[in-house]
Scaffold this active site. Structure first.
Site, PDB file in Angstrom:
ATOM      1  N   TYR A 158      35.387   7.164   1.318  1.00  0.00           N
ATOM      2  CA  TYR A 158      35.475   5.734   1.012  1.00  0.00           C
ATOM      3  C   TYR A 158      34.275   4.951   1.526  1.00  0.00           C
ATOM      4  O   TYR A 158      33.989   3.870   1.040  1.00  0.00           O
ATOM      5  CB  TYR A 158      36.743   5.141   1.626  1.00  0.00           C
ATOM      6  N   LYS A 208      41.207  20.623   4.104  1.00  0.00           N
ATOM      7  CA  LYS A 208      40.797  21.610   3.099  1.00  0.00           C
ATOM      8  C   LYS A 208      39.751  22.492   3.774  1.00  0.00           C
ATOM      9  O   LYS A 208      38.579  22.573   3.359  1.00  0.00           O
ATOM     10  CB  LYS A 208      40.245  20.873   1.853  1.00  0.00           C
ATOM     11  N   ASP A 240      46.155  21.136  -0.812  1.00  0.00           N
ATOM     12  CA  ASP A 240      46.774  21.495  -2.100  1.00  0.00           C
ATOM     13  C   ASP A 240      48.172  22.065  -1.886  1.00  0.00           C
ATOM     14  O   ASP A 240      49.141  21.649  -2.535  1.00  0.00           O
ATOM     15  CB  ASP A 240      45.870  22.449  -2.911  1.00  0.00           C
ATOM     16  N   ASP A 264      45.432   8.919   1.013  1.00  0.00           N
ATOM     17  CA  ASP A 264      45.681   8.021  -0.122  1.00  0.00           C
ATOM     18  C   ASP A 264      46.536   8.737  -1.162  1.00  0.00           C
ATOM     19  O   ASP A 264      47.549   8.219  -1.637  1.00  0.00           O
ATOM     20  CB  ASP A 264      44.328   7.604  -0.726  1.00  0.00           C
ATOM     21  N   ASP A 268      50.918   8.307  -2.014  1.00  0.00           N
ATOM     22  CA  ASP A 268      51.504   7.944  -3.320  1.00  0.00           C
ATOM     23  C   ASP A 268      52.470   9.038  -3.777  1.00  0.00           C
ATOM     24  O   ASP A 268      53.539   8.758  -4.313  1.00  0.00           O
ATOM     25  CB  ASP A 268      50.420   7.765  -4.395  1.00  0.00           C
TER      26      ASP A 268
HETATM   27  C1  IPM Z   1      45.752   2.108  -1.060  1.00  0.00           C
HETATM   28  C2  IPM Z   1      45.030   1.756  -2.327  1.00  0.00           C
HETATM   29  C3  IPM Z   1      43.574   1.441  -2.007  1.00  0.00           C
HETATM   30  C4  IPM Z   1      42.969   2.685  -1.405  1.00  0.00           C
HETATM   31  C5  IPM Z   1      42.741   0.952  -3.203  1.00  0.00           C
HETATM   32  C6  IPM Z   1      43.335  -0.281  -3.827  1.00  0.00           C
HETATM   33  C7  IPM Z   1      41.318   0.711  -2.816  1.00  0.00           C
HETATM   34  O1  IPM Z   1      45.158   2.777  -3.249  1.00  0.00           O
HETATM   35  O2  IPM Z   1      45.809   1.253  -0.150  1.00  0.00           O
HETATM   36  O3  IPM Z   1      46.272   3.212  -0.966  1.00  0.00           O
HETATM   37  O4  IPM Z   1      42.548   3.594  -2.125  1.00  0.00           O
HETATM   38  O5  IPM Z   1      42.924   2.765  -0.178  1.00  0.00           O
HETATM   39 MG    MG Z   2      46.440   4.326  -2.649  1.00  0.00          MG
END
Ligand code: IPM
Ligand code: MG
Length: 403
Positions: A158, A208, A240, A264, A268
């Protein structure tokens, strides 16, 4: 049912404050709606437990590009730094999605994380019992799911430089840089060990290491820190395989620590267990302390969801639960945090559902499909009901000065 993330010993003042100064950043898309819902719950908690908030509204993201031409002004970052905590909605606007654009709203979120020194992002994943049917994962696998993902937040791909596309005689080429210093890895790993110590004492480090040098140093540092925490069991998993196990046997995990991009993605993925991305809160923290706890930024893990913005259909619960994390971590009010978490559980048990939570199962008997603000109202009502029960039983602990 759930294990709240245990705040660290911050040496905070014994007496919590009567007034908290919050920077509130509604941001883009559904951000303003979910923040409005979250604010109502926090205000209600203040009324019930005897404290108040001063809100300093700050524009960051696409809204700031509209208003000021930049995603974040220095003075707005300074306002966030000066507040006791930052309450954040979401950032991202398709209007600024041009892949060639030099300036994008998301840059403000990254600059804010970096600028405030928020190197650790804490993402607890629990499953509300009444939402087990909302997850596509088989209900029997969800029993006992209670994990905390600790995502490194200010390093890795990032932030690594160079990160750019360039023209070469052979055509376009592109580079992103995955760089971590030893110190960056060690501080987040140590925090994860501390947090594991306050929970079920199991730490999974995800990397990884079979391919990436950065992961091999990550793994080495976890091994170096391990002897300081003999009470914590440590395992290493490759990202993975871990992605697979997260769905196959999610109850295995307690604390997961991993680098920025892996965290990240895995968070999710883990949200699927909770039934909706709209359920998961987060706290981003660093070294800085306030009189009441750690300085931090609290946001739902979902994004700005522009497709449903302005329709009063977004789920505000992740933002409301982020408010509870803020009370626990930054404001020294753990009992109020628990009351809000219980109120969220109660509103769900009463059958209130935003559309995202109905989507998986279809509407069931006894469910009330509601919008963003009505869901927040249901949480406020449950909070009030919970507090009045406690008054009957001798008064809410925090108002009575028990903490
Ligand atoms: C999160 C989001 C952010 C990230 C984006 C919006 C930049 O996906 O907070 O997880 O990737 O960190
Ligand atoms: Mg995210």
């Amino acid at each position: 049912m759930t294990t709240p993330a245990q705040p660290l010993d911050t040496g905070a003042a014994a007496e919590p404050a009567a007034t908290y100064r919050l920077a509130v950043v509604p941001g883009d898309g559904i951000g303003p709606e979910v923040i409005a819902g979250g604010r109502r719950v926090l205000e209600a908690a203040g009324r019930l437990f005897g404290f108040r908030f001063e809100w300093h509204k700050v524009l960051i993201g696409g809204v700031a590009m509209d208003a000021y031409g930049v995603p974040m002004r220095d003075e707005d970052l300074a306002a966030c730094a000066a507040a006791d905590a930052v309450y954040f909605g979401a950032i991202g606007d398709p209007k600024y999605d041009d892949p060639k654009a030099k300036v994008r709203p998301e840059q403000a979120l990254l600059a804010m994380r970096k600028g405030l020194g928020l190197y650790a992002n804490l993402r607890p994943v629990t499953v509300q019992p009444v939402l087990r049917g909302s997850s596509p994962v088989r209900e029997s696998l969800l029993e006992g799911v209670d994990m905390l993902i600790v995502r490194e937040l200010t390093g890795g791909l990032y932030f690594g430089k160079p990160s750019e596309q360039r023209d070469t005689p052979a055509g376009r080429e592109v580079v992103d840089t995955l760089i971590y210093t030893e110190g960056e890895i060690r501080r987040v790993v140590k925090l994860a060990f501390e947090l594991a110590r306050g929970r079920r004492k199991k730490l999974t480090s995800v990397d990884k290491a079979n391919v990436l040098s950065s992961s091999r140093l990550w793994r080495t540092i976890v091994e170096e820190v391990k002897p300081d925490y003999p009470d914590v069991t440590v395992e290493h998993r490759l990202v993975d395989a871990c992605a697979m196990t997260l769905i196959q046997r999610p109850a295995l995990f307690d604390v997961i620590v991993t680098e920025n991009l892996f965290g990240d993605i895995l968070s999710d993925e883990a949200s699927v267990l909770a039934g909706s991305l709209g359920m998961l809160p987060s706290a981003s923290i660093g070294e800085k302390r306030t009189p009441f706890g750690v300085h931090g930024l609290y946001e739902p893990i979902h994004g700005s969801a522009p497709d449903i913005a302005g329709k009063d259909v977004a789920n505000p619960l992740a933002t409301i639960l982020s408010g509870a994390m803020m009370l626990r971590w930054s404001l020294g009010r753990p009992a109020v945090a628990e009351a809000i978490e219980a109120a969220v559980g109660a509103a769900l048990a009463d059958g209130y559902r935003t559309p995202d939570l109905v989507a998986a199962t279809g509407e069931q008997p006894g469910q009330k499909k509601v919008g963003t603000q009505a869901m927040a109202d249901a949480v406020v009502a449950a909070l009030e009901a919970g507090a009045s029960q406690k008054v009957g039983a001798g008064g809410p602990g925090e108002r009575a000065g028990a903490r």
